[in-house]
Design a protein around this motif. Structure first.
Motif, PDB file in Angstrom:
ATOM      1  N   ILE A   1      -2.893   1.379  -4.420  1.00 48.39           N
ATOM      2  CA  ILE A   1      -4.057   1.939  -3.723  1.00 48.39           C
ATOM      3  C   ILE A   1      -5.168   2.260  -4.711  1.00 48.39           C
ATOM      4  O   ILE A   1      -6.333   1.900  -4.504  1.00 48.39           O
ATOM      5  CB  ILE A   1      -3.654   3.201  -2.936  1.00 48.39           C
ATOM      6  CG1 ILE A   1      -2.699   2.847  -1.792  1.00 48.39           C
ATOM      7  CG2 ILE A   1      -4.901   3.913  -2.387  1.00 48.39           C
ATOM      8  CD1 ILE A   1      -2.137   4.056  -1.062  1.00 48.39           C
TER       9      ILE A   1
ATOM     10  N   CYS B   1       0.810  -1.216   0.000  1.00 46.03           N
ATOM     11  CA  CYS B   1       0.000   0.000   0.000  1.00 46.03           C
ATOM     12  C   CYS B   1       0.844   1.266   0.000  1.00 46.03           C
ATOM     13  O   CYS B   1       0.294   2.373  -0.016  1.00 46.03           O
ATOM     14  CB  CYS B   1      -0.961  -0.005   1.188  1.00 46.03           C
ATOM     15  SG  CYS B   1      -0.166  -0.241   2.792  1.00 46.03           S
TER      16      CYS B   1
ATOM     17  N   LYS C   1      -8.122   2.483   7.493  1.00 52.62           N
ATOM     18  CA  LYS C   1      -9.315   3.329   7.431  1.00 52.62           C
ATOM     19  C   LYS C   1      -9.679   3.662   5.993  1.00 52.62           C
ATOM     20  O   LYS C   1     -10.865   3.654   5.612  1.00 52.62           O
ATOM     21  CB  LYS C   1      -9.088   4.615   8.218  1.00 52.62           C
ATOM     22  CG  LYS C   1     -10.324   5.519   8.284  1.00 52.62           C
ATOM     23  CD  LYS C   1     -10.070   6.752   9.125  1.00 52.62           C
ATOM     24  CE  LYS C   1     -11.352   7.566   9.318  1.00 52.62           C
ATOM     25  NZ  LYS C   1     -11.987   7.960   8.043  1.00 52.62           N
ATOM     26  N   LEU C   2      -8.677   3.958   5.168  1.00 46.61           N
ATOM     27  CA  LEU C   2      -8.916   4.289   3.774  1.00 46.61           C
ATOM     28  C   LEU C   2      -9.701   3.194   3.064  1.00 46.61           C
ATOM     29  O   LEU C   2     -10.691   3.465   2.365  1.00 46.61           O
ATOM     30  CB  LEU C   2      -7.576   4.511   3.068  1.00 46.61           C
ATOM     31  CG  LEU C   2      -7.631   4.761   1.556  1.00 46.61           C
ATOM     32  CD1 LEU C   2      -8.274   6.105   1.258  1.00 46.61           C
ATOM     33  CD2 LEU C   2      -6.220   4.690   0.955  1.00 46.61           C
TER      34      LEU C   2
ATOM     35  N   ASP D   1     -13.306   2.334   4.797  1.00 50.38           N
ATOM     36  CA  ASP D   1     -14.314   3.340   4.476  1.00 50.38           C
ATOM     37  C   ASP D   1     -14.982   3.074   3.132  1.00 50.38           C
ATOM     38  O   ASP D   1     -16.082   3.569   2.871  1.00 50.38           O
ATOM     39  CB  ASP D   1     -13.686   4.740   4.458  1.00 50.38           C
ATOM     40  CG  ASP D   1     -13.468   5.307   5.858  1.00 50.38           C
ATOM     41  OD1 ASP D   1     -13.953   4.700   6.824  1.00 50.38           O
ATOM     42  OD2 ASP D   1     -12.801   6.362   5.975  1.00 50.38           O
ATOM     43  N   GLN D   2     -14.315   2.281   2.281  1.00 50.11           N
ATOM     44  CA  GLN D   2     -14.878   1.904   0.984  1.00 50.11           C
ATOM     45  C   GLN D   2     -15.519   0.511   1.015  1.00 50.11           C
ATOM     46  O   GLN D   2     -15.822  -0.056  -0.032  1.00 50.11           O
ATOM     47  CB  GLN D   2     -13.789   1.953  -0.091  1.00 50.11           C
ATOM     48  CG  GLN D   2     -13.233   3.344  -0.330  1.00 50.11           C
ATOM     49  CD  GLN D   2     -14.296   4.320  -0.803  1.00 50.11           C
ATOM     50  OE1 GLN D   2     -15.068   4.014  -1.708  1.00 50.11           O
ATOM     51  NE2 GLN D   2     -14.349   5.494  -0.181  1.00 50.11           N
TER      52      GLN D   2
ATOM     53  N   ASP E   1      -4.028   4.588   9.076  1.00 51.81           N
ATOM     54  CA  ASP E   1      -4.543   5.416   7.982  1.00 51.81           C
ATOM     55  C   ASP E   1      -4.932   4.564   6.775  1.00 51.81           C
ATOM     56  O   ASP E   1      -5.976   4.794   6.151  1.00 51.81           O
ATOM     57  CB  ASP E   1      -3.494   6.443   7.561  1.00 51.81           C
ATOM     58  CG  ASP E   1      -3.249   7.503   8.620  1.00 51.81           C
ATOM     59  OD1 ASP E   1      -4.115   7.679   9.494  1.00 51.81           O
ATOM     60  OD2 ASP E   1      -2.181   8.152   8.566  1.00 51.81           O
ATOM     61  N   MET E   2      -4.093   3.575   6.452  1.00 50.42           N
ATOM     62  CA  MET E   2      -4.369   2.724   5.300  1.00 50.42           C
ATOM     63  C   MET E   2      -5.603   1.850   5.546  1.00 50.42           C
ATOM     64  O   MET E   2      -6.443   1.676   4.658  1.00 50.42           O
ATOM     65  CB  MET E   2      -3.153   1.844   4.993  1.00 50.42           C
ATOM     66  CG  MET E   2      -1.961   2.587   4.415  1.00 50.42           C
ATOM     67  SD  MET E   2      -2.337   3.319   2.784  1.00 50.42           S
ATOM     68  CE  MET E   2      -2.631   5.028   3.248  1.00 50.42           C
TER      69      MET E   2
ATOM     70  N   LEU F   1      -8.970   0.594  -4.817  1.00 53.32           N
ATOM     71  CA  LEU F   1     -10.159   1.434  -4.661  1.00 53.32           C
ATOM     72  C   LEU F   1     -11.050   1.389  -5.900  1.00 53.32           C
ATOM     73  O   LEU F   1     -12.277   1.478  -5.790  1.00 53.32           O
ATOM     74  CB  LEU F   1      -9.745   2.871  -4.357  1.00 53.32           C
ATOM     75  CG  LEU F   1      -9.044   3.080  -3.010  1.00 53.32           C
ATOM     76  CD1 LEU F   1      -8.648   4.540  -2.847  1.00 53.32           C
ATOM     77  CD2 LEU F   1      -9.919   2.628  -1.845  1.00 53.32           C
TER      78      LEU F   1
END
Length: 239
Positions: free
Chosen positions: A79, A73, A120-121, A124-125, A117-118, A83
């Motif tokens: 990333i 990541c 959560k990123l 969240d999707q 942070d990764m 996504l």
């Protein structure tokens, strides 16, 4: 029963060695599903030496089982790929550039804030997150602090020791698995698991949800055929 996710990187390696589209990566993935695999794993790398980024889009559009994308990541291109495709699961692996294969897990203590942070990123999707870790209780406990859903235990050390002392080989993995249960993490495993060591591992690791197997499984398929090989791996995973 522990799920079997087939890593199809080696199919792509064979294809790329000759050019063209033989063997066909998508056809191979669909065959794995048809023969009983409960997931498909890919591990694209920046040089696309096996799985190509376009393969990921093609697979996402067609496969019906769980789709697991592994990779580093720290690469923005990775990333963006995850996504854009929103797989069932993303497995975060700390690969270096030009690394032949994965050879260590994350230091989840040192990189805890970054991994938070990764995680959560991706979460969240709506993407389930797994972090690749060594069988170290401290690393497992710190992984839980990142908010990840699961960890994947890096099993190369187990595979290397298994033929000499199976009890010694499994001990750190058992302890890591118990710690994962204690801190509420789901548990995956992968790397060098094969028909010789898989059954023992599955029988002795509590809470094992999924194994990702590629190199050994595809190699076995050269001798046994893909359908028979997948049947044997599934049999090794029966409780």
């Amino acid at each position: 029963m522990t799920k079997l996710s087939v890593n199809i990187n080696k199919i792509a390696t064979l294809r790329n060695s000759r050019g063209g589209n033989v063997p066909n990566v998508l056809s191979a993935a669909l065959a794995c599903e048809r023969f009983g695999a409960e997931g498909i794993t890919v591990h694209p790398r920046p040089d696309e030496r096996h799985i190509r980024y376009q393969d990921v889009y093609d697979l996402k559009a067609e496969i019906s089982t769980e789709f697991n994308i592994e990779g580093n990541c720290e690469e923005q291109k990775f990333i963006d790929l995850v996504l854009a495709n929103k797989p069932t699961q993303v497995t975060l692996v700390p690969d270096a550039l030009n690394q032949i294969t994965s050879n260590h897990g994350w230091d989840t203590v040192k990189h805890r804030v970054y991994l938070q942070d990764m995680v959560k990123l991706f979460k969240d999707q709506g993407i389930r997150v797994s972090i690749f870790v060594d069988p170290d209780e401290d690393m497992v406990e710190a992984a839980a602090e990142t908010g990840t859903d699961r960890i994947e235990l890096y099993t190369e050390a187990y595979a290397a020791e298994f033929g000499f002392d199976s009890e010694k080989a499994i001990e750190p993995y058992y302890k890591a698995a118990k710690k994962a249960q204690e801190v509420g993490l789901g548990l995956n495993a992968g790397h060098d698991l094969d028909l010789n060591n898989l059954k023992y591992f599955n029988e002795h690791i509590p809470g094992l949800l999924e194994v990702s197997i590629g190199h050994a499984l595809i190699a076995d398929a050269l001798y046994l055929g893909l359908e028979e090989t997948i049947k044997r791996y599934l049999a090794a995973l029966k409780a």
